[in-house]
Design an enzyme around this catalytic site. Structure first.
Site, PDB file in Angstrom:
ATOM      1  N   HIS A 292       3.469  14.308   0.531  1.00 31.02           N
ATOM      2  CA  HIS A 292       2.882  15.620   0.223  1.00 31.02           C
ATOM      3  C   HIS A 292       3.984  16.663   0.263  1.00 31.02           C
ATOM      4  O   HIS A 292       4.911  16.565   1.075  1.00 31.02           O
ATOM      5  CB  HIS A 292       1.813  16.000   1.264  1.00 31.02           C
ATOM      6  CG  HIS A 292       0.567  15.181   1.161  1.00 31.02           C
ATOM      7  ND1 HIS A 292      -0.280  15.258   0.087  1.00 31.02           N
ATOM      8  CD2 HIS A 292       0.041  14.258   2.001  1.00 31.02           C
ATOM      9  CE1 HIS A 292      -1.292  14.406   0.273  1.00 31.02           C
ATOM     10  NE2 HIS A 292      -1.118  13.778   1.422  1.00 31.02           N
TER      11      HIS A 292
ATOM     12  N   HIS B 276       0.834  -1.206   0.000  1.00 26.68           N
ATOM     13  CA  HIS B 276       0.000   0.000   0.000  1.00 26.68           C
ATOM     14  C   HIS B 276       0.869   1.258   0.000  1.00 26.68           C
ATOM     15  O   HIS B 276       1.363   1.668   1.050  1.00 26.68           O
ATOM     16  CB  HIS B 276      -0.895  -0.032   1.252  1.00 26.68           C
ATOM     17  CG  HIS B 276      -1.948   1.025   1.300  1.00 26.68           C
ATOM     18  ND1 HIS B 276      -3.166   0.833   1.909  1.00 26.68           N
ATOM     19  CD2 HIS B 276      -1.983   2.299   0.848  1.00 26.68           C
ATOM     20  CE1 HIS B 276      -3.899   1.932   1.808  1.00 26.68           C
ATOM     21  NE2 HIS B 276      -3.184   2.848   1.169  1.00 26.68           N
TER      22      HIS B 276
ATOM     23  N   ASP C 112       1.352   2.664   3.642  1.00 23.33           N
ATOM     24  CA  ASP C 112       0.466   3.761   3.218  1.00 23.33           C
ATOM     25  C   ASP C 112       1.283   5.037   2.983  1.00 23.33           C
ATOM     26  O   ASP C 112       0.826   6.143   3.306  1.00 23.33           O
ATOM     27  CB  ASP C 112      -0.669   3.998   4.235  1.00 23.33           C
ATOM     28  CG  ASP C 112      -1.826   4.792   3.632  1.00 23.33           C
ATOM     29  OD1 ASP C 112      -1.820   5.057   2.414  1.00 23.33           O
ATOM     30  OD2 ASP C 112      -2.753   5.156   4.395  1.00 23.33           O
TER      31      ASP C 112
ATOM     32  N   ARG D  55       1.983   8.935  -6.653  1.00 13.17           N
ATOM     33  CA  ARG D  55       1.620  10.265  -7.187  1.00 13.17           C
ATOM     34  C   ARG D  55       1.804  10.460  -8.684  1.00 13.17           C
ATOM     35  O   ARG D  55       1.484  11.534  -9.190  1.00 13.17           O
ATOM     36  CB  ARG D  55       2.397  11.375  -6.445  1.00 13.17           C
ATOM     37  CG  ARG D  55       2.294  11.348  -4.931  1.00 13.17           C
ATOM     38  CD  ARG D  55       0.866  11.435  -4.446  1.00 13.17           C
ATOM     39  NE  ARG D  55       0.792  11.596  -2.987  1.00 13.17           N
ATOM     40  CZ  ARG D  55      -0.276  11.277  -2.260  1.00 13.17           C
ATOM     41  NH1 ARG D  55      -1.361  10.774  -2.843  1.00 13.17           N
ATOM     42  NH2 ARG D  55      -0.277  11.454  -0.962  1.00 13.17           N
TER      43      ARG D  55
ATOM     44  N   ASP E 180      -9.357   3.156  -2.370  1.00 12.20           N
ATOM     45  CA  ASP E 180      -8.675   3.604  -1.144  1.00 12.20           C
ATOM     46  C   ASP E 180      -9.329   4.771  -0.410  1.00 12.20           C
ATOM     47  O   ASP E 180     -10.286   4.560   0.318  1.00 12.20           O
ATOM     48  CB  ASP E 180      -7.190   3.876  -1.422  1.00 12.20           C
ATOM     49  CG  ASP E 180      -6.410   4.076  -0.116  1.00 12.20           C
ATOM     50  OD1 ASP E 180      -6.889   3.614   0.940  1.00 12.20           O
ATOM     51  OD2 ASP E 180      -5.317   4.680  -0.140  1.00 12.20           O
TER      52      ASP E 180
ATOM     53  N   HIS F 127      -4.909  -0.695   6.180  1.00  7.80           N
ATOM     54  CA  HIS F 127      -4.558   0.098   7.378  1.00  7.80           C
ATOM     55  C   HIS F 127      -5.586   0.028   8.516  1.00  7.80           C
ATOM     56  O   HIS F 127      -6.145   1.033   8.917  1.00  7.80           O
ATOM     57  CB  HIS F 127      -4.287   1.553   7.015  1.00  7.80           C
ATOM     58  CG  HIS F 127      -5.247   2.174   6.021  1.00  7.80           C
ATOM     59  ND1 HIS F 127      -6.606   2.108   6.150  1.00  7.80           N
ATOM     60  CD2 HIS F 127      -5.019   2.873   4.884  1.00  7.80           C
ATOM     61  CE1 HIS F 127      -7.172   2.745   5.134  1.00  7.80           C
ATOM     62  NE2 HIS F 127      -6.223   3.213   4.346  1.00  7.80           N
TER      63      HIS F 127
HETATM   64 ZN    ZN Z   1      -3.644   4.875   1.147  1.00  8.40          ZN
HETATM   65 ZN    ZN Z   2      -6.608   4.594   2.829  1.00  9.09          ZN
END
Ligand code: ZN
Ligand code: ZN
Length: 427
Positions: A311, A62, A307, A66, A154, A234
């Site tokens: 950013h 996971h 995950d 981008r 997601d 998650h």
């Molecule tokens: Zn995610």
């Molecule tokens: Zn998620």
């Protein structure tokens, strides 16, 4: 080219292997295990793994890479560079790119970009619905043919149970697992952290644990009805975890993953309003963290996945309410797993390898991976369990630096990463 990994401690749980064993790699595959005292081939490159653990390549189920669309945050190449530096030989990017990975052309593009970078393997996850907008089903069969290993919407989970039921039937027909971000947005929308005492004190709007619990229960019921394999992403609440535990006992085809931040931090970390503590699902309270540790210990949790959600610094440099959700995770995951799980005696190294390699390979049916048996693909993670090091955001190979673990000290690290028989990272 031949490579001999010498003097290491080989952990290959799929074959019950947990002792000193040399591994011979040839043409991208594991050619043989060479026992101590056996005659060694001479025309080979030798990697001295004395004092190190040799494990089947770690697979991060996971991540968010981008690309296409938000290359200022991460590209497939920069994400793969961060992955191999963190010990991951394969990563599975979620479809929330721009445009969304809801068709074979984008799935193929992601794989091609990864091949160009020549670092980690990329196994894309396709969207469940077109543009992940929750209405019309995406072309799952075509994405699978192009290389997608699962489907998920997601961060934008399908709100409509009828559509989710049809999506599961469709995914089942293509033998694709459905990855489920469990969040009933009618309960969590507007929230920016876990709903509890601390959100009240901080004056921030909370996301209740039951928003995750309810969605997990709904989709487990749908999985039972449709006979589809669902994988809960998650998992962060005691309620969702209990639902998975019960479902497994009932023989329902459900698996789940946990992130390193959810087994390390609680909502107390939000007290400084550091936006690098903001992610979805949010950091929960102590009782949830304890339930997660129990789930890791008792086998309810199948995998550790990061995950990884890069950013740009400017985007995170906002008020807590306005900053985007998500943190980077590829380079800190193994350090956190050692600090919080292995070094504290929650799990042993065999179980760590199961969580990071064996089970992810099984869940996504990645043939020839998750094991180092002769004949398998030579994706190998080499670990120094005693190396103490400090993670610095400034040194990250990701394009983004939004980790709450800047300056943290870890004992345990990936020191070399081998993909398809090539050493692609060495600390
Ligand atoms: Zn995610
Ligand atoms: Zn998620």
């Amino acid at each position: 080219m031949k490579l001999l990994i010498k003097n290491g401690h080989l952990i290959d749980p799929a074959n019950g292997q947990n002792s000193g064993q040399d591994v011979l790699v040839e043409d991208g595959k594991v050619a043989a295990w060479v026992g101590r005292g056996e005659e060694l081939p001479t025309d080979v490159e030798v990697f001295d793994a004395s004092g190190l653990i040799v494990a089947p390549g770690f697979i991060d189920m996971h991540v968010h890479l981008r690309e296409p669309g938000q290359e200022h945050k991460e590209t497939i190449a920069s994400g793969c560079a961060a992955a191999v530096a963190g010990g991951w030989t394969s990563v599975c990017p979620m479809p929330n790119t721009n445009p969304v990975n809801d068709n074979a052309a984008i799935t193929r593009y992601m794989i091609e970009q990864a091949e160009r970078a020549g670092l980690a393997n990329v196994f894309p996850i396709g969207a469940i619905t077109k543009s992940s907008d929750g209405s019309e089903l995406a072309e799952m069969g075509e994405m699978k043919a192009a290389g997608a290993v699962a489907v998920s919407d997601d961060g934008r989970p399908v709100p409509n149970a009828g559509i989710m039921r049809r999506a599961m039937q469709y995914a089942r027909d293509f033998d694709l697992p459905v990855i489920d971000h469990c969040e009933d947005k009618s309960l969590s929308s507007g929230g920016v952290m876990h709903e509890g005492k601390i959100s009240l004190l901080l004056g921030l709007k909370g996301m209740p644990a039951l928003a995750e619990d309810i969605d997990a229960v709904r989709d487990i019921i749908l999985a039972k009805d449709t006979g589809t394999h669902i994988h809960i992403a998650h998992v962060s609440t005691k309620g969702a975890l209990d639902a998975v535990r019960r479902a497994k006992a009932d023989g329902i085809n459900v698996t789940c993953e946990v992130t390193p931040h959810h087994f390390t931090l609680t909502d107390k970390a939000v007290e400084g309003y550091d936006t690098n503590t903001k992610m979805a699902p949010p950091l929960r309270s102590q009782e949830h963290l304890e339930a997660i540790l129990e789930g890791i210990k008792d086998g309810t949790i199948d995998a550790i996945a990061t995950d990884h959600a890069p950013h740009h610094a400017d985007e995170k440099a906002l008020e807590y309410d306005r900053a985007p959700f998500g943190i980077t995770g590829l380079e800190t995951a193994i350090g956190l797993a050692f600090n919080e799980l292995v070094n504290k005696g929650v799990i042993d190294l065999v179980r760590l390898v199961e969580l990071c390699s064996v089970n992810p390979a099984k869940i996504f049916k990645l043939a020839g991976r998750g094991t180092l048996v002769p004949g398998s693909i030579a994706d190998i993670t080499i670990i120094d369990p005693n190396l103490t090091w400090i993670y610095r955001n400034a040194d990250s190979r990701s394009k983004s630096r939004n980790s709450p673990f800047d300056g943290c000290e870890f004992t345990g690290a990936a020191v070399a990463t081998i993909v398809g028989g090539r050493i692609v990272y060495r600390r």
